[in-house]
Design a protein around this motif. Structure first.
Motif, mmCIF file in Angstrom:
data_model
loop_
_atom_site.group_PDB
_atom_site.id
_atom_site.type_symbol
_atom_site.label_atom_id
_atom_site.label_comp_id
_atom_site.label_asym_id
_atom_site.label_seq_id
_atom_site.Cartn_x
_atom_site.Cartn_y
_atom_site.Cartn_z
ATOM 1 N N SER A 1 0.831 -1.203 0.000
ATOM 2 C CA SER A 1 0.000 0.000 0.000
ATOM 3 C C SER A 1 0.858 1.243 0.000
ATOM 4 O O SER A 1 1.935 1.299 0.586
ATOM 5 N N ASP B 1 1.498 5.432 0.782
ATOM 6 C CA ASP B 1 1.323 6.261 1.971
ATOM 7 C C ASP B 1 -0.157 6.581 2.148
ATOM 8 O O ASP B 1 -0.766 7.201 1.282
ATOM 9 N N PRO B 2 -0.772 6.171 3.268
ATOM 10 C CA PRO B 2 -2.206 6.400 3.442
ATOM 11 C C PRO B 2 -2.580 7.863 3.543
ATOM 12 O O PRO B 2 -3.742 8.220 3.430
ATOM 13 N N SER C 1 -2.895 11.245 -1.725
ATOM 14 C CA SER C 1 -4.091 11.161 -2.544
ATOM 15 C C SER C 1 -3.798 10.258 -3.730
ATOM 16 O O SER C 1 -2.739 10.345 -4.343
ATOM 17 N N PHE C 2 -4.745 9.391 -4.070
ATOM 18 C CA PHE C 2 -4.578 8.492 -5.201
ATOM 19 C C PHE C 2 -4.388 9.311 -6.468
ATOM 20 O O PHE C 2 -5.103 10.281 -6.721
ATOM 21 N N GLU D 1 -6.209 0.266 -4.009
ATOM 22 C CA GLU D 1 -5.421 1.298 -3.334
ATOM 23 C C GLU D 1 -6.214 2.594 -3.189
ATOM 24 O O GLU D 1 -6.145 3.274 -2.159
ATOM 25 N N GLN E 1 -6.941 4.299 0.429
ATOM 26 C CA GLN E 1 -6.543 5.662 0.782
ATOM 27 C C GLN E 1 -7.732 6.482 1.269
ATOM 28 O O GLN E 1 -7.595 7.285 2.195
ATOM 29 N N GLN F 1 -7.914 8.270 4.879
ATOM 30 C CA GLN F 1 -8.214 9.700 5.026
ATOM 31 C C GLN F 1 -9.401 9.937 5.953
ATOM 32 O O GLN F 1 -9.398 10.874 6.768
ATOM 33 N N HIS G 1 -3.350 14.990 4.911
ATOM 34 C CA HIS G 1 -3.367 14.535 3.514
ATOM 35 C C HIS G 1 -3.716 15.668 2.549
ATOM 36 O O HIS G 1 -3.414 15.597 1.360
#
Length: 260
Positions: free
Chosen positions: A2, A4-5, A8-9, A195, A199, A203, A214
């Motif tokens: 995964s 970085d949570p 933003s995708f 993913e 995310q 968030q 984020h």
């Protein structure tokens, strides 16, 4: 793994794919003009009609149907639905595909007659668009379209006569043809649609905890078509590279462009 949570995708919303489609105007043996009937194994597909008139013929265990298409229409269908676009004049569509990366990697099977569905190699030879002059590519695309319409007619006629077995046999054959690709599709899904969903969940967790970090990752992305007027299954395609990972565009596999 995964990303970085907090990020933003980077792909299109929901990790969809988008393309512009000019539906083929080639006449088939049954008198209709249009594209190649096929189904998708794991991806829903949506049409936003922008120009012209036409219809989409569909066949699934739910039944056989024809849906008119005109500017402004939004039509979508789920995996397993055989669909055939019919062009009644200047039909142009924006196509949205679920799971960007999977349709380009072979998540479609054309409704060819059964003798072409016996194994992946036989199928690939029947549907591959060669690297050749445009006239030769058009001839191959039209030939495979006509083969798929031949197979589709058999499935639809049997269904309407009350016999679902040919349709179910085709679905089983389609699933068998793509089975060896599932591990690759899973990898693409993990860095794409899965993913994007992860995310969003991360968030939401951070916002609930009072963490808005984020938002510092906000970005604007712009793309123009990476390819113009490619021979797809249903027509000529303008396509975009919009994958949300660092893997780059999906490769082109057996059928040339595995698009609508």
């Amino acid at each position: 793994m995964s990303a970085d949570p907090a990020a933003s995708f980077a792909g299109l919303p929901g990790a969809v794919a988008v393309s512009h489609l000019s539906v083929y105007d080639w006449e088939a043996a049954d008198g209709f003009r249009g594209g190649t009937p096929h189904l998708h194994l794991t991806c829903s597909e949506a049409y936003v009609v922008t120009e012209g008139r036409g219809a989409v013929q569909t066949l699934s265990p739910e039944g056989s149907d024809t849906t008119p298409l005109k500017p402004g229409a939004l039509v979508w269908f789920t995996p397993g639905t055989i669909h055939r676009l019919v062009n009644e004049g200047g039909l142009r569509i924006v196509v949205l595909m679920q799971n960007n990366g999977l349709p380009e990697a072979g998540d479609a099977v054309l409704t060819l007659p059964p003798e072409y569905l016996t194994d992946p190699e036989t199928y690939a030879r029947a549907v591959r668009i060669p690297e050749a002059a445009e006239a030769e590519q058009a001839a191959v695309a039209r030939h495979r379209r006509d083969l798929a319409i031949e197979g589709f007619a058999v499935l639809r006629t049997a269904w309407e006569a009350g016999d679902p077995e040919p349709l179910l046999d085709f679905q089983r054959a389609a699933a068998s043809l793509v089975r060896r690709r599932v591990a690759d599709w899973r990898s693409r899904w993990e860095v794409g649609a899965a993913e994007a969903a992860r995310q969003t969940g991360a968030q939401l967790d951070r916002l609930a905890a009072g963490d808005d970090s984020h938002l510092a990752e906000a970005r604007v992305h712009t793309r123009f078509p990476a390819a113009h007027s490619k021979f797809g299954m249903c027509g000529r395609l303008d396509t975009y590279d919009v994958l949300g990972s660092d893997d780059g565009p999906a490769e082109s596999l057996d059928t040339g462009r595995e698009g609508p």
